[in-house]
Design an enzyme around this catalytic site. Structure first.
Site, PDB file in Angstrom:
ATOM      1  N   PRO A  23     -39.212 -18.030  43.680  1.00  0.00           N
ATOM      2  CG  PRO A  23     -39.674 -15.960  42.737  1.00  0.00           C
ATOM      3  CD  PRO A  23     -39.135 -17.300  42.399  1.00  0.00           C
ATOM      4  CB  CYS A  25     -44.380 -14.136  49.748  1.00  0.00           C
ATOM      5  SG  CYS A  25     -44.189 -12.958  48.385  1.00  0.00           S
ATOM      6  CB  ALA A  57     -42.075 -10.742  45.881  1.00  0.00           C
ATOM      7  CD  GLN A  99     -40.412 -12.359  42.312  1.00  0.00           C
ATOM      8  OE1 GLN A  99     -41.060 -12.350  43.357  1.00  0.00           O
ATOM      9  NE2 GLN A  99     -40.739 -13.128  41.271  1.00  0.00           N
ATOM     10  CE1 TYR A 181     -48.593  -8.701  44.503  1.00  0.00           C
ATOM     11  CE2 TYR A 181     -47.202 -10.331  43.427  1.00  0.00           C
ATOM     12  CZ  TYR A 181     -48.104  -9.991  44.430  1.00  0.00           C
ATOM     13  OH  TYR A 181     -48.513 -10.931  45.348  1.00  0.00           O
ATOM     14  NE  ARG A 228     -42.066 -15.937  38.440  1.00  0.00           N
ATOM     15  CZ  ARG A 228     -42.319 -16.836  39.401  1.00  0.00           C
ATOM     16  NH1 ARG A 228     -43.018 -16.503  40.462  1.00  0.00           N
ATOM     17  NH2 ARG A 228     -41.840 -18.064  39.306  1.00  0.00           N
TER      18      ARG A 228
END
Length: 354
Positions: A23, A25, A57, A99, A181, A228
């Site tokens: 993934p 962004c 994401a 994701q 995150y 993840r």
């Protein structure tokens, strides 16, 4: 046939090969809705031979976005926009992954294209970020500590997002518990200073993660569920590889099928030593210690190197990111370099050999 281009089956899900797109962004959505850019960006990797393409994401709630320009999966418009992108990936032979993410204290920040860093003010489209504790990431606004109702909402948002994602056609759902995150913030003692049932001990700090994994699995039983992790915070006193192995075994027992092993992102003072395959040893530790399928990621940019990692038994699959941006047909090139007779799109067949 190389291991890299041998099909991989995990549970009831079979991937045509083991070279996947991580993934990445794009910061190119409006109101969380993916657009033509996302369609072309992701579909090209499937044309290029990827076994799995994992979209960026994608926020499970508006406040879970990293930036105002992130994609989302919290409403019907977003779900409808994702569906044709998934169809495009399937039509080109790849499986589609999404994701599922919440940025926590790293939310409401400017995209990399804005020309400056930090938190977006409310009068310019920003919002108040939330976190396990009122501890700011360096240079960002201080977040609001989530109360128990707020934590329950996070779990419900992940479950609703999982249902929307499978309704849009996604095969793989990745729970994002890495890169600093929200879920990573909860598991690491560097960002979680709570004194209730979500803080303190290892079991308490992973409680939100385990609730989210369970909720996603229950909401989307037909999907392959990945998690993840950042295997290490690269900082003293933080989350480490042993914690990751231990947590991977816990989520395995809750029904997770795959661990995506990355690292870092929690604190600005991290000390990372990078280089080709610098995170592979973490993947190998999780695979050996937790007894679950893993993929390795991190500066793996040739078919030969990917094959070497798989041949050593360090991982079950390989995710790459920047190499796919440099060459959207990375898998076709890697297969050619390895001498593998994999199917090419007929439109590209003339380039398969000399």
């Amino acid at each position: 046939m190389s291991i890299l281009f041998t099909p991989l089956t995990i549970g009831s899900t079979t991937f045509r090969n083991r070279l996947w797109v991580a993934p990445m962004c794009q910061y190119s959505a409006v109101d969380g809705v993916p657009a033509e850019w996302h369609h072309v960006h992701l579909a090209q990797f499937a044309s290029g031979g990827a076994g799995l393409v994992v979209a960026e994401a994608t926020a499970v709630s508006p406040e879970g976005r990293i930036s105002p320009d992130d994609t989302g999966i919290w409403n019907d418009a977003q779900q409808r926009a994702w569906a044709p992108i998934v169809d495009a990936l399937h039509a080109r032979g790849a499986l589609a992954g999404l994701q599922l993410a919440h940025a926590g204290r790293k939310a409401s920040t400017w995209s990399p294209f804005a020309g400056h860093r930090g938190t977006v003010p409310g009068d310019q489209g920003g919002w108040q970020p939330v976190a396990p504790s009122a501890l700011a990431y360096e240079g960002y606004a201080t977040p609001t500590e989530l109360d128990l109702d707020g934590i329950d909402k996070v779990v419900a948002d992940f479950a609703a997002a999982a249902r929307r994602a499978v309704d849009a056609g996604f095969d793989v759902l990745e729970v994002h518990a890495a890169h600093g995150y929200l879920l990573h913030q909860f598991v690491s003692p560097l960002s979680n200073q709570r004194t209730d049932e979500y803080g303190g001990s290892f079991e308490n700090r992973i409680r939100l993660l385990t609730r989210v994994v369970t909720a996603v699995k229950d909401a989307a039983p037909q999907a392959l569920v990945a998690v993840r992790f950042s295997a290490t915070d690269w900082a003293d006193g933080g989350w480490d590889v042993d914690d990751t192995v231990r947590a991977s075994a816990v989520v395995r027992d809750l029904g997770a099928d795959l661990i995506d092993v990355s690292s870092g992102g929690l604190v600005a003072h991290q000390q990372i030593t990078t280089g080709p395959g610098y995170q592979v040893a973490f993947a190998a530790a999780v695979r050996a210690g937790a007894g679950i399928a893993v993929n390795a990621v991190g500066m793996i940019d040739t078919g030969e190197f990917a094959e070497e990692i798989l041949a050593r038994g360090d991982a079950d699959a390989i995710m790459s990111a920047r190499e796919w941006l440099r060459d959207p047909h990375f898998a076709l090139r890697a297969a050619r370099d390895l001498g593998d007779a994999v199917a090419w799109p007929p439109q590209y067949e003339r380039a398969r050999w000399r």
